[in-house]
Design a protein around this motif. Structure first.
Motif, PDB file in Angstrom:
ATOM      1  N   UNK A 293       0.749  -1.167  -0.130  1.00  0.00           N
ATOM      2  CA  UNK A 293      -0.039  -0.029   0.109  1.00  0.00           C
ATOM      3  C   UNK A 293       0.683   1.213   0.009  1.00  0.00           C
ATOM      4  N   UNK A 294       2.055   1.141   0.519  1.00  0.00           N
ATOM      5  CA  UNK A 294       3.154   2.209   0.390  1.00  0.00           C
ATOM      6  C   UNK A 294       4.215   2.242  -0.526  1.00  0.00           C
ATOM      7  N   UNK A 295       3.944   1.725  -1.469  1.00  0.00           N
ATOM      8  CA  UNK A 295       5.089   1.507  -2.465  1.00  0.00           C
ATOM      9  C   UNK A 295       5.578   2.907  -3.072  1.00  0.00           C
ATOM     10  N   UNK A 296       4.618   3.613  -3.496  1.00  0.00           N
ATOM     11  CA  UNK A 296       4.921   4.974  -4.008  1.00  0.00           C
ATOM     12  C   UNK A 296       5.688   5.742  -2.817  1.00  0.00           C
ATOM     13  N   UNK A 297       5.297   5.637  -1.558  1.00  0.00           N
ATOM     14  CA  UNK A 297       6.081   6.118  -0.488  1.00  0.00           C
ATOM     15  C   UNK A 297       7.511   5.786  -0.223  1.00  0.00           C
ATOM     16  N   UNK A 298       7.440   4.333  -0.454  1.00  0.00           N
ATOM     17  CA  UNK A 298       8.951   3.719  -0.349  1.00  0.00           C
ATOM     18  C   UNK A 298       9.788   4.297  -1.429  1.00  0.00           C
ATOM     19  N   UNK A 299       9.335   4.300  -2.819  1.00  0.00           N
ATOM     20  CA  UNK A 299      10.157   5.043  -3.891  1.00  0.00           C
ATOM     21  C   UNK A 299      10.428   6.253  -3.545  1.00  0.00           C
ATOM     22  N   UNK A 300       9.622   7.139  -3.014  1.00  0.00           N
ATOM     23  CA  UNK A 300      10.117   8.597  -2.644  1.00  0.00           C
ATOM     24  C   UNK A 300      11.260   8.574  -1.783  1.00  0.00           C
ATOM     25  N   UNK A 301      10.936   7.734  -0.613  1.00  0.00           N
ATOM     26  CA  UNK A 301      12.197   7.644   0.495  1.00  0.00           C
ATOM     27  C   UNK A 301      13.326   7.180  -0.095  1.00  0.00           C
ATOM     28  N   UNK A 302      13.405   6.350  -0.986  1.00  0.00           N
ATOM     29  CA  UNK A 302      14.791   5.834  -1.522  1.00  0.00           C
ATOM     30  C   UNK A 302      15.263   6.818  -2.348  1.00  0.00           C
ATOM     31  N   UNK A 303      14.670   7.533  -3.178  1.00  0.00           N
ATOM     32  CA  UNK A 303      15.164   8.578  -3.931  1.00  0.00           C
ATOM     33  C   UNK A 303      15.676   9.872  -3.145  1.00  0.00           C
ATOM     34  N   UNK A 304      14.932  10.062  -2.139  1.00  0.00           N
ATOM     35  CA  UNK A 304      15.182  11.059  -1.079  1.00  0.00           C
ATOM     36  C   UNK A 304      16.572  10.785  -0.338  1.00  0.00           C
ATOM     37  N   UNK A 305      16.710   9.612  -0.091  1.00  0.00           N
ATOM     38  CA  UNK A 305      18.029   9.266   0.983  1.00  0.00           C
ATOM     39  C   UNK A 305      19.181   9.434  -0.338  1.00  0.00           C
TER      40      UNK A 305
END
Length: 404
Positions: A253-265
């Motif tokens: 359910x949080x796949x897009x948020x995971x991608x956002x976190x990875x890109x931000x880090x």
């Protein structure tokens, strides 16, 4: 078969128009009088236009497209300009121009903004600019432009597709967060260098005086035999990865948020000049052993823009990546399912990691499920630091790690 139906439909419409013409003419001939002939002459121009429209070659119409927005992030706005041109100024009345995307789901996002009705008239060109708000992350392909024309009463309808391919890459949205090397928490408050320096023992660059603690294998025995003084080989310092980010590619359910976190880090660590590596799991898995330059980061960002969820079994790390990530310092896992099967596959590939931190992305104001809570307790018992994060907590993600 589809082409045959299309031709049958077009010619069937022409036959229908000709039947109307013949019916009106026969009625006027047999009925006679002013009224019947007035009806015939009134309908004749419309019939004549319909026949002319049928003969008009739509294939001579060309189109040009310009993507006005150079770079789009998830949820951002895309601006596109479209120009339709033709050589012969035939009077076109009802002309519908529509964009055709390969991804049919994008129609739910555009809400009809990709289609516009024109009264072309005698103009040779027509320009149209449209905007799409809240573009979804991913690789979206514009296949071409479809033109549909019609006469006054819809007797004749013609369509023509103009191949015009453009690719729009929507990058993940990146959050500004404060990055700090995770290993700072193990140095009793003193900040370490953002680079983890190791010795490359395959290349000696000189000798120095022996110091207590030097390995026996580093002693320069030829020099000792000559001078009877212990000397130690000096080796070339080689930078290793300070951080390895592993992205869980399973659906959640949080796949897009995971991608956002990875890109931000990755963005913040690259700006901080940290030696960083990246690994994504799943069918579209990819490895980026060392990311330092802006170009290398851009390649990772393109991968994160295109990545899609894989099935659960494909996300388990079955390939041996130990040679590529042999010098990992700290490891960050980004997932929403910290189950032991996945974590064990990670641990087997990062045997020399100083620390493993798992960022578990969850929805705001949603209580942790019992299965997720059990997975987190098990991971912590195995020595993995687990931190549940909501999207709103991304900016302070590393503060929570350092002070834990």
């Amino acid at each position: 078969m589809k082409r045959f139906k299309k031709l049958l439909s077009i010619w069937g419409r022409l036959v229908f128009v000709l039947i109307i013409f013949l019916s009106a003419f026969v009625f006027a001939m047999f009925q006679g009088g002013y009224v019947s002939w007035a009806i015939f002459y009134a309908i004749f121009p419309f019939i004549l236009y319909s026949v002319a429209l049928f003969l008009y070659p739509l294939r001579t119409v060309t189109a040009e497209r310009v993507i006005r927005t150079a770079s789009v992030e998830n949820g951002g706005k895309l601006i596109v300009s479209l120009k339709v041109k033709r050589d012969f100024p035939f009077p076109l009345l009802y002309t519908v121009i529509s964009e055709k995307w390969r991804d049919e789901d994008i129609r739910f996002v555009t809400k009809g903004t990709m289609k516009k009705l024109f009264v072309f008239g005698f103009q040779k060109k027509e320009e149209w600019q449209y905007e799409i708000d809240r573009m979804p992350r991913g690789e979206h392909v514009l296949e071409g432009v479809e033109i549909e024309v019609s006469d006054f009463f819809g007797w004749i309808r013609k369509k023509h597709f103009i191949p015009l391919k453009n690719t729009v890459l929507v990058y993940p949205k990146m959050t500004d967060l404060h990055y700090a090397p995770i290993d700072t928490q193990y140095d009793l408050g003193s900040m370490i260098s953002p680079y983890n320096v190791v010795k490359d023992t395959t290349m000696a660059t000189g000798v120095r005086d022996y110091q207590a603690g030097d390995r026996v294998s580093w002693i320069h025995w030829k020099s000792f035999a000559r001078t009877q003084t212990l000397m130690t080989k000096e080796f070339e310092d080689r930078r290793s990865q300070d951080l390895l980010v592993i992205f869980d590619g399973r659906p959640s359910e949080t796949f897009e948020e995971q991608v956002e976190l990875a890109a931000s880090i990755l963005k913040e660590a690259t700006n901080d000049q940290a030696g960083i590596g990246f690994l994504s799991t799943g069918k579209e898995s990819a490895t980026f052993p060392f990311i330092q330059s802006e170009e290398q980061f851009r390649k990772v960002l393109v991968h994160l823009a295109k990545i899609k969820p894989s099935d659960d079994s494909a996300a388990i790390i079955s390939t041996d990546y130990r040679d590529e990530f042999i010098q990992s310092g700290s490891v960050i896992l980004i997932t929403s399912h910290p189950d032991w099967a996945f974590l064990e596959s990670v641990i087997s590939n990062v045997t020399n990691a100083r620390s493993i931190t798992c960022f578990t992305v969850v929805k705001k104001d949603t209580p942790l499920k019992s299965v997720l809570a059990a997975d987190i307790r098990l991971a912590k018992s195995k020595g993995i630091s687990v931190h549940a994060l909501t999207k709103e907590q991304f900016p302070t993600a590393f503060k929570g790690v350092i002070h834990s």
